[in-house]
Write a protein that holds these residues in place. Structure first.
Motif, PDB file in Angstrom:
ATOM      1  N   LYS A  15      -4.542  -5.519  -5.817  1.00 36.53           N
ATOM      2  CA  LYS A  15      -4.589  -4.282  -6.609  1.00 36.53           C
ATOM      3  C   LYS A  15      -5.742  -3.400  -6.164  1.00 36.53           C
ATOM      4  O   LYS A  15      -5.577  -2.196  -5.951  1.00 36.53           O
ATOM      5  N   LYS A  16      -6.933  -3.994  -6.003  1.00 36.75           N
ATOM      6  CA  LYS A  16      -8.103  -3.229  -5.567  1.00 36.75           C
ATOM      7  C   LYS A  16      -7.876  -2.629  -4.184  1.00 36.75           C
ATOM      8  O   LYS A  16      -8.184  -1.472  -3.939  1.00 36.75           O
TER       9      LYS A  16
ATOM     10  N   TYR B  30       0.830  -1.207   0.000  1.00 39.94           N
ATOM     11  CA  TYR B  30       0.000   0.000   0.000  1.00 39.94           C
ATOM     12  C   TYR B  30       0.864   1.257   0.000  1.00 39.94           C
ATOM     13  O   TYR B  30       0.601   2.199  -0.732  1.00 39.94           O
TER      14      TYR B  30
ATOM     15  N   TYR C 170       2.543   1.506  -3.410  1.00 36.54           N
ATOM     16  CA  TYR C 170       1.600   1.934  -4.449  1.00 36.54           C
ATOM     17  C   TYR C 170       1.388   3.446  -4.371  1.00 36.54           C
ATOM     18  O   TYR C 170       1.367   4.142  -5.377  1.00 36.54           O
TER      19      TYR C 170
ATOM     20  N   ALA D 255      -5.037  -1.954  -2.612  1.00 34.91           N
ATOM     21  CA  ALA D 255      -4.012  -0.902  -2.624  1.00 34.91           C
ATOM     22  C   ALA D 255      -4.607   0.408  -3.130  1.00 34.91           C
ATOM     23  O   ALA D 255      -4.348   1.476  -2.566  1.00 34.91           O
ATOM     24  N   LYS D 256      -5.398   0.342  -4.178  1.00 30.63           N
ATOM     25  CA  LYS D 256      -6.013   1.558  -4.726  1.00 30.63           C
ATOM     26  C   LYS D 256      -7.028   2.138  -3.754  1.00 30.63           C
ATOM     27  O   LYS D 256      -7.104   3.349  -3.571  1.00 30.63           O
TER      28      LYS D 256
ATOM     29  N   CYS E 130       0.663  -8.756  -8.944  1.00 28.74           N
ATOM     30  CA  CYS E 130      -0.169  -8.928  -7.758  1.00 28.74           C
ATOM     31  C   CYS E 130      -1.547  -9.437  -8.163  1.00 28.74           C
ATOM     32  O   CYS E 130      -1.999  -9.233  -9.279  1.00 28.74           O
ATOM     33  N   SER E 131      -2.225 -10.045  -7.219  1.00 29.10           N
ATOM     34  CA  SER E 131      -3.578 -10.523  -7.486  1.00 29.10           C
ATOM     35  C   SER E 131      -4.529  -9.338  -7.656  1.00 29.10           C
ATOM     36  O   SER E 131      -4.248  -8.221  -7.219  1.00 29.10           O
ATOM     37  N   ARG E 132      -5.646  -9.598  -8.262  1.00 26.98           N
ATOM     38  CA  ARG E 132      -6.660  -8.558  -8.484  1.00 26.98           C
ATOM     39  C   ARG E 132      -7.130  -7.959  -7.151  1.00 26.98           C
ATOM     40  O   ARG E 132      -7.355  -6.764  -7.044  1.00 26.98           O
TER      41      ARG E 132
ATOM     42  N   ASN F 129       1.072   2.306 -10.230  1.00 30.86           N
ATOM     43  CA  ASN F 129       0.710   0.981 -10.745  1.00 30.86           C
ATOM     44  C   ASN F 129       1.875   0.032 -10.978  1.00 30.86           C
ATOM     45  O   ASN F 129       1.680  -1.175 -10.962  1.00 30.86           O
TER      46      ASN F 129
ATOM     47  N   LEU G 179       2.304  -2.866  -8.653  1.00 29.87           N
ATOM     48  CA  LEU G 179       1.235  -3.861  -8.577  1.00 29.87           C
ATOM     49  C   LEU G 179       1.376  -4.959  -9.624  1.00 29.87           C
ATOM     50  O   LEU G 179       0.592  -5.895  -9.657  1.00 29.87           O
ATOM     51  N   LYS G 180       2.387  -4.837 -10.479  1.00 30.78           N
ATOM     52  CA  LYS G 180       2.607  -5.844 -11.515  1.00 30.78           C
ATOM     53  C   LYS G 180       2.823  -7.212 -10.862  1.00 30.78           C
ATOM     54  O   LYS G 180       3.658  -7.371  -9.992  1.00 30.78           O
TER      55      LYS G 180
END
Length: 141
Positions: free
Chosen positions: A99-100, A80, A83, A102-103, A94-96, A88, A91-92
């Motif tokens: 990613k969600k 986190y 990020y 962290a955003k 990383c699981s979906r 981004n 996040l390469k």
């Protein structure tokens, strides 16, 4: 997609940068993977040959980038935090869900509080943060 065995392109045996601010990411099969906190470069080195700077661990090394020993932090930065700083590219792979999350974490962080005496216009630089006493008063209200 699963992780394939073998070496990862982002991890290599040669030092990836001249910075000296590292996170210890993992130890596996006799190797440590260090990640640079400045540029996110990864460095894979034998775990028995990590020349850590002991004064740095006690906050008393003043050589910074010029220190011949490695400045490896005790606490690694979270996905986190990375990020928020690098966007981004961290996040390469990383699981979906990660990613969600962290955003969502980055969006949920509140902006720094401004002192009501500060003007919010002009080219005076970033807004000043409230001092500790004012923040306590605000929290108690």
């Amino acid at each position: 997609m699963g992780h394939t065995s073998g070496s990862d392109d982002s991890e290599h045996n040669e030092r990836p940068c001249c910075h000296n601010d590292w996170d210890d990411v993992r130890t596996r099969k006799g190797f440590k993977v260090l990640r640079c906190r400045i540029c996110q470069g990864r460095w894979k080195i034998p775990s028995c040959s990590v020349p850590r700077c002991m004064p740095f661990l006690h906050d008393c090394c003043n050589k910074d980038e010029g220190c011949p020993l490695l400045h490896v932090r005790r606490r690694k930065t979270t996905i986190y935090e990375r990020y928020e700083q690098f966007g981004n590219k961290v996040l390469k792979g990383c699981s979906r869900e990660i990613k969600k999350e962290a955003k969502r974490y980055a969006r949920a962080k509140p902006p720094p509080l401004m002192d009501s005496n500060e003007s919010d216009g002009g080219d005076e630089g970033p807004p000043a943060l409230l001092d500790e006493e004012v923040m306590i008063e605000v929290m108690l209200q």
